[in-house]
Design an enzyme around this catalytic site. Structure first.
Site, short mmCIF file in Angstrom:
data_model
loop_
_atom_site.label_atom_id
_atom_site.label_comp_id
_atom_site.label_asym_id
_atom_site.label_seq_id
_atom_site.Cartn_x
_atom_site.Cartn_y
_atom_site.Cartn_z
N LYS A 184 52.93 -14.85 3.18
CA LYS A 184 51.78 -15.23 2.37
C LYS A 184 50.71 -15.90 3.24
O LYS A 184 50.96 -16.22 4.41
CB LYS A 184 52.26 -16.15 1.25
CG LYS A 184 53.23 -15.44 0.26
CD LYS A 184 53.71 -16.40 -0.82
CE LYS A 184 54.62 -15.70 -1.83
NZ LYS A 184 55.09 -16.66 -2.88
N ASN A 224 55.01 -21.46 -0.64
CA ASN A 224 56.39 -21.18 -0.22
C ASN A 224 56.52 -20.03 0.77
O ASN A 224 57.59 -19.47 0.96
CB ASN A 224 57.30 -21.01 -1.45
CG ASN A 224 56.92 -19.84 -2.32
OD1 ASN A 224 56.03 -19.06 -1.98
ND2 ASN A 224 57.60 -19.68 -3.44
N TYR A 281 51.93 -9.24 -9.25
CA TYR A 281 52.45 -10.37 -10.02
C TYR A 281 52.33 -10.14 -11.53
O TYR A 281 52.21 -11.08 -12.31
CB TYR A 281 51.72 -11.66 -9.63
CG TYR A 281 52.24 -12.26 -8.33
CD1 TYR A 281 53.61 -12.50 -8.13
CD2 TYR A 281 51.36 -12.63 -7.30
CE1 TYR A 281 54.08 -13.06 -6.94
CE2 TYR A 281 51.84 -13.20 -6.11
CZ TYR A 281 53.19 -13.42 -5.95
OH TYR A 281 53.66 -13.98 -4.78
N HIS A 326 57.34 -13.86 0.19
CA HIS A 326 57.76 -13.16 -1.02
C HIS A 326 58.83 -12.15 -0.64
O HIS A 326 58.72 -11.51 0.41
CB HIS A 326 56.58 -12.39 -1.65
CG HIS A 326 57.03 -11.43 -2.71
ND1 HIS A 326 57.24 -11.81 -4.02
CD2 HIS A 326 57.37 -10.11 -2.64
CE1 HIS A 326 57.67 -10.76 -4.71
NE2 HIS A 326 57.76 -9.71 -3.90
N GLU A 352 57.30 -2.51 -5.86
CA GLU A 352 56.47 -3.28 -4.93
C GLU A 352 56.27 -2.53 -3.60
O GLU A 352 55.18 -2.55 -3.04
CB GLU A 352 57.10 -4.65 -4.68
CG GLU A 352 57.06 -5.53 -5.93
CD GLU A 352 57.89 -6.81 -5.80
OE1 GLU A 352 58.47 -7.05 -4.72
OE2 GLU A 352 57.95 -7.56 -6.79
P1 DAT Z 1 60.05 -15.81 -6.02
O1 DAT Z 1 58.81 -15.83 -5.19
O2 DAT Z 1 61.13 -16.70 -5.44
O3 DAT Z 1 60.55 -14.44 -6.35
P2 DAT Z 1 59.04 -15.87 -8.75
O4 DAT Z 1 58.99 -14.39 -8.70
O5 DAT Z 1 59.73 -16.50 -9.92
O6 DAT Z 1 59.66 -16.49 -7.43
O7 DAT Z 1 57.55 -16.44 -8.74
C1 DAT Z 1 56.57 -15.85 -7.90
C2 DAT Z 1 55.78 -16.95 -7.26
O8 DAT Z 1 55.08 -17.68 -8.26
C3 DAT Z 1 56.63 -17.99 -6.52
O9 DAT Z 1 56.88 -17.61 -5.18
C4 DAT Z 1 55.77 -19.20 -6.60
C5 DAT Z 1 55.04 -19.05 -7.93
N1 DAT Z 1 55.73 -19.80 -8.99
C6 DAT Z 1 56.82 -19.42 -9.68
N2 DAT Z 1 57.19 -20.33 -10.58
C7 DAT Z 1 56.28 -21.33 -10.47
C8 DAT Z 1 56.09 -22.57 -11.12
N3 DAT Z 1 56.91 -22.99 -12.08
N4 DAT Z 1 55.05 -23.35 -10.71
C9 DAT Z 1 54.21 -22.95 -9.74
N5 DAT Z 1 54.33 -21.78 -9.07
C10 DAT Z 1 55.35 -20.98 -9.44
MG MG Z 2 59.73 -12.91 -7.50
#
Ligand code: DAT
Ligand code: MG
Length: 149
Positions: free
Chosen positions: A9, A112, A49, A115, A126
């Site tokens: 990212k 973080n 997303y 991805h 994806e």
């Molecule tokens: P991952 O990236 O571990 O697959 P995800 O698909 O649930 O996690 O979410 C995509 C991204 O969205 C994640 O990397 C960071 C952001 N995100 C997810 N949950 C969040 C939250 N509760 N608050 C803020 N950002 C969040």
């Molecule tokens: Mg995810």
């Protein structure tokens, strides 16, 4: 063989962590089969997303992922999806285990670094959002027999 999409990212690029992050996946034993340095459009970010549309963090997430260049990659191997996820660590980097990319290099969920696709269907979806078939290379690697029996 299983393939999965990995993104470094914008924070990973800005912080000069591209090499370190790629090294984590290389040394784990996964095989790179596609890579590009690019800037995500808002259209691509919304498609990528789509599962998060409507959530409170969605506007910030799209703003973040489109805020600067990223590295998009496809990594391949048996169980590549799960191996990438365990190498990345928990979504909330502040709680991610030491030894993982997020647990070693990041401190919060909104920055973080990486991805990784979360299952076979999202991986297929994806990978095809970011890469055309002719951008993915099939190659054999001499070290594979020392990585898998
Ligand atoms: P991952 O990236 O571990 O697959 P995800 O698909 O649930 O996690 O979410 C995509 C991204 O969205 C994640 O990397 C960071 C952001 N995100 C997810 N949950 C969040 C939250 N509760 N608050 C803020 N950002 C969040
Ligand atoms: Mg995810």
């Amino acid at each position: 063989m299983e393939q999965t999409l990995v993104l470094i990212k914008p924070d990973g690029v800005q912080r000069g962590l591209i090499g370190q992050i790629i090294t984590r996946f290389e040394r784990r034993g996964l095989k790179l089969c596609g890579m590009k340095f690019m800037q995500m459009s808002r259209d691509l970010a919304s498609a990528h997303y789509e599962a998060h549309v409507g959530k409170d963090f969605y506007p910030g997430l799209v703003g973040y992922i489109t805020s600067g260049p990223i590295v998009a990659m496809v990594w391949e191997g048996k169980d590549a999806i799960q191996i990438v996820r365990t190498t990345m660590g928990a979504t909330n980097a502040g709680a991610a285990a030491p030894g993982t990319i997020r647990g070693d290099l990041a401190v919060e969920i909104g920055r973080n670094l990486v991805h990784g696709s979360d299952g076979p269907e999202s991986a297929a979806r994806e990978v095809s959002l970011f890469f055309s078939a002719d951008e993915l290379i099939t190659w054999s690697r001499e070290t594979d027999r020392w990585i898998r029996e």
